[in-house]
Design an enzyme around this catalytic site. Structure first.
Site, PDB file in Angstrom:
ATOM      1  N   GLY A  14      41.883  32.881  38.057  1.00  0.00           N
ATOM      2  CA  GLY A  14      41.065  33.730  38.917  1.00  0.00           C
ATOM      3  C   GLY A  14      40.195  32.891  39.840  1.00  0.00           C
ATOM      4  O   GLY A  14      39.021  33.198  40.046  1.00  0.00           O
ATOM      5  N   SER A  16      40.497  32.220  43.164  1.00  0.00           N
ATOM      6  CA  SER A  16      40.577  32.416  44.614  1.00  0.00           C
ATOM      7  C   SER A  16      39.283  32.952  45.212  1.00  0.00           C
ATOM      8  O   SER A  16      39.105  32.943  46.434  1.00  0.00           O
ATOM      9  CB  SER A  16      41.736  33.351  44.965  1.00  0.00           C
ATOM     10  N   VAL A  65      47.509  36.351  34.373  1.00  0.00           N
ATOM     11  CA  VAL A  65      47.254  35.860  33.006  1.00  0.00           C
ATOM     12  C   VAL A  65      47.723  36.839  31.940  1.00  0.00           C
ATOM     13  O   VAL A  65      47.984  36.436  30.800  1.00  0.00           O
ATOM     14  CB  VAL A  65      45.757  35.527  32.797  1.00  0.00           C
ATOM     15  N   ASN A  91      38.731  32.247  33.529  1.00  0.00           N
ATOM     16  CA  ASN A  91      37.774  33.030  34.299  1.00  0.00           C
ATOM     17  C   ASN A  91      38.321  34.382  34.754  1.00  0.00           C
ATOM     18  O   ASN A  91      37.547  35.305  34.989  1.00  0.00           O
ATOM     19  CB  ASN A  91      37.348  32.211  35.522  1.00  0.00           C
ATOM     20  N   SER A 142      30.489  37.352  29.321  1.00  0.00           N
ATOM     21  CA  SER A 142      29.490  38.152  30.024  1.00  0.00           C
ATOM     22  C   SER A 142      28.410  38.526  29.024  1.00  0.00           C
ATOM     23  O   SER A 142      28.654  38.553  27.803  1.00  0.00           O
ATOM     24  CB  SER A 142      30.145  39.426  30.577  1.00  0.00           C
ATOM     25  N   TYR A 155      35.288  47.499  28.956  1.00  0.00           N
ATOM     26  CA  TYR A 155      34.748  46.198  29.347  1.00  0.00           C
ATOM     27  C   TYR A 155      33.977  45.559  28.194  1.00  0.00           C
ATOM     28  O   TYR A 155      34.143  44.365  27.906  1.00  0.00           O
ATOM     29  CB  TYR A 155      33.852  46.357  30.572  1.00  0.00           C
ATOM     30  N   ALA A 157      34.400  46.110  25.018  1.00  0.00           N
ATOM     31  CA  ALA A 157      35.358  45.708  23.983  1.00  0.00           C
ATOM     32  C   ALA A 157      36.021  44.385  24.348  1.00  0.00           C
ATOM     33  O   ALA A 157      36.181  43.494  23.506  1.00  0.00           O
ATOM     34  CB  ALA A 157      36.413  46.795  23.795  1.00  0.00           C
ATOM     35  N   LYS A 159      34.882  41.969  26.336  1.00  0.00           N
ATOM     36  CA  LYS A 159      33.956  40.833  26.354  1.00  0.00           C
ATOM     37  C   LYS A 159      33.372  40.537  24.979  1.00  0.00           C
ATOM     38  O   LYS A 159      33.152  39.367  24.642  1.00  0.00           O
ATOM     39  CB  LYS A 159      32.845  41.078  27.382  1.00  0.00           C
TER      40      LYS A 159
END
Length: 237
Positions: A14, A16, A65, A91, A142, A155, A157, A159
Site C-alpha cells: 500500500g 502508492s 495482499v 501497511n 491503529s 474495522y 475486528a 485491527k
C-alpha cells in the site's frame, strides 16, 4: 549504537499514497532502497517515479495482499531486483464502516481479507529472506485495535486481530533475529476511506511522521525492541 541503513531494502505494501508513501520517502532519503506495491500497477509506478528516478533505488509492484500467492510473487520480485530484504512494512488497508445491521458480507470480507489476512500473506512470504538479514517487520495497525467504536465492527475486528497477530509473531520470530513492531496511529492525514488531505488536516499525524517513526525503529540498538507503539495527534481538533 545507531544502525546504518545505507543500501538496506524495504518492501512497503500500500505504498502508492498515504502512510506507505510517506514511509517510502523517509526511508529513501536515509539511504534505503524501497519497493512499493499497490493493487494498481499504474498507481505504484506513478508514486515510484515521484519518489526517485533511479531504478536501483525504487521498485514499483502490483500486488493485492488479500490474493493468495500475490505477496509471494511480490517478495520474490523484491529479492530478485535488490538481492535482499531487510524490512517489511505491512501497511495496506481498507475501511468499511457501518452498523452491524447494515454491514454487508462483502464489506466484512474485504476488511478482514485485506487488513488481517493480507498481513498474514505478506509476513509468510517475507520470513525466509528476513531470516537471512535478521530483518524487521513493522505492521501498521491503529488505535482502533484497542479502542472500539460504533459502526466499527469490521474495522475494529481487523485491527484488534492485527495487534494480536503482530504481538504473537513477535514472540515466534525473535528467535531468528527478526524484530516485529506494530504501530498504532490515531488520526493520520491520508486518503483513507475516500478522504482527501487538506490544510484542515494540519492537526493530524502526517504520513512522514510515521516514516520518521519507522526510521527511528530501524536505527534503535538491536538489543531493544519496542514491540507495540501507540501514536496520536498531540492536540486533537
Amino acid at each position: 549504537m545507531k544502525q546504518t541503513l545505507t543500501d538496506k531494502v524495504a518492501y512497503i505494501t500500500g505504498g502508492s499514497k498515504g502512510i506507505g508513501f510517506g514511509v517510502a520517502r523517509i526511508l529513501l532519503d536515509n539511504g534505503m532502497k524501497v519497493a512499493i506495491s499497490s493493487r494498481s500497477l499504474e498507481a505504484a509506478q506513478k508514486a515510484a517515479a515521484s519518489l526517485s528516478a533511479d531504478p536501483s533505488k525504487i521498485l514499483a509492484l502490483e500486488s493485492d495482499v488479500s490474493t493468495p500467492g500475490a505477496e509471494a510473487r511480490a517478495i520474490k520480485a523484491v529479492t530478485d531486483h535488490f538481492g535482499r530484504l531487510d524490512l517489511l512494512v505491512a501497511n495496506a488497508g481498507v475501511g468499511h464502516f457501518a452498523p452491524i445491521e447494515t454491514l454487508t458480507d462483502e464489506e466484512w470480507k474485504s476488511t478482514i481479507d485485506t487488513n488481517l489476512t493480507g498481513v498474514f500473506n505478506s509476513v509468510k512470504a517475507a520470513i525466509a529472506p528476513l531470516k537471512e538479514t535478521k530483518g524487521y517487520i513493522i505492521t501498521i495497525a491503529s488505535l482502533a485495535g484497542t479502542n472500539f467504536f460504533a459502526n466499527g465492527a469490521a474495522y475494529n475486528a481487523s485491527k484488534f486481530g492485527l495487534v494480536g497477530f503482530s504481538q504473537a509473531i513477535m514472540l515466534d520470530l525473535r528467535q531468528y533475529g527478526i524484530k516485529v513492531t506494530t504501530i498504532m496511529p490515531g488520526s493520520v492525514a491520508t486518503y483513507f476511506n475516500g478522504h482527501v488531505p487538506s490544510d484542515a488536516d494540519a492537526w493530524k499525524i502526517q504520513p512522514e511522521d510515521i516514516g520518521q517513526l519507522v526510521l527511528d525503529l530501524m536505527q534503535i540498538n538491536p538489543r531493544t525492541l519496542p514491540s507495540k507503539v501507540e501514536v496520536r495527534p498531540t492536540m486533537p481538533k
